[in-house]
Design a protein around this motif. Sequence first.
Motif: not given
Length: 430
Positions: A222-231, A267-274, A374-379, A403-404
């Motif tokens: 459920i947590v993963f599904a919620a993260i996917i919706v948020f992303i 989310s301009m930078s995508g997953v690159m900062p991570i 940045a806060f979105f990616l960090g969270a 995210i990928i």
Amino acid sequence: MLEVIRNAFKNPDLRKKIFYTLMILLIFRIGAAIPAPFVDASALVQLTGDGSNFFGYLNMLSGGAFQDATIFAMSITPYINASIIIQLLTVAIPALERLAKEGGEGRKKLNKITRWCTVGIALLQATGYYFLMRNYNAIPSDYTSDAATTWFTGITIVLVFTAGAALIMWLGEQINDKGIGNGISIILFAGIIARGPAAFMVLVELWKKGGINYFLVPLTLIVFAAIIVFIVIMTNAERRIPVYYAKRVVGRKMYGGQSSYIPIKVSMSGVMPIIFASAFLSLPSTIQMFWTPKADSFWAHVFNALSPRGAAYAILYFLLIIAFNYFYISIQYNPIEIANNIKSNNGAIPGIRPGKPTVTFISKIISKITLLGAFFLGAIAVFPIIFTWLTNVNISLGGTSIIIIVGVALDTMRTLESQMTMRHHSGFLK
């Protein structure tokens, strides 16, 4: 998404491209299962540990091929590193910057430079991987009995890994040319997805053995599904800067007079900062694999504080993602160039004078959106670590993987939609 795929299969040309892409992915997965010669992969299990160190990160990107020491062990990491290096050098070296602005021919030359850079980086990584395997006794003594045998074994292993990285790069380019596009991203997507069933089975086994509470498995899903919706929501979110173009008469024709907007994605930078932050913070745990400090020493406390499950690691991870996000956006987006393009096309932002005021306005907008992104990616990156603290279920790399996966899936769907639009104009001939 399902509707887009169904409509794509109705088009013969797109159907052929989809099947071609699937064939390339099949070749990739077959290569990820072919072991490299002279290597005992069972000795490398301890190398990735629980997946939180740098080698676990590489193993995640390669879909398990790194730990299994297959011919695709390097995966697409050499190409990613080469692309980042060339992208950074494009800003620093005027000759490369001129190539980037020359259009199609310039991009072809930059792609050629990137290919050669990929082969060089793959050669260096393969050499390092070979010596790492020797340190972990992953190469049987029969293949290192004398100097000549050792040299032959080493050169063979290094060339196999390098050739595998070059072949993956070529497969990605084939998807770009003859498939549905986004070749390298789709290969990365396939590698991460391939580890999904194994990760799910680990959860099921822990559930059967009583290693975790019964409600944690459905809670994790459920947590993963919620993260996917948020992303998905944050990936599609954008700030639109309105632009109005003045009317101008050329000969007997009138141009301009319409309004448009400049979309700036959250989310301009995508997953690159991570990726940057993960690679940086995985260095302490990687160093610890080769050098173990004395108990209660200064370095022992440093390594413990920077362990992937520590609070200091999570805080530093969050701050590094913000810093790398600002760094990456500053390279990708130039407010001066955007303002000059608007001015050269007789456009203007309502209420903002052309020139320096436009540059200042765009800079402020990008700065605010960058902070939000940045806060979105960090969270997204830190939440799996917090979830691991609370449940003792190790999903520390889950945020990066999701995210990928979601980003590539959305890009692929957009690519299919654009290609269907190009091939189907409902009112063009009516």
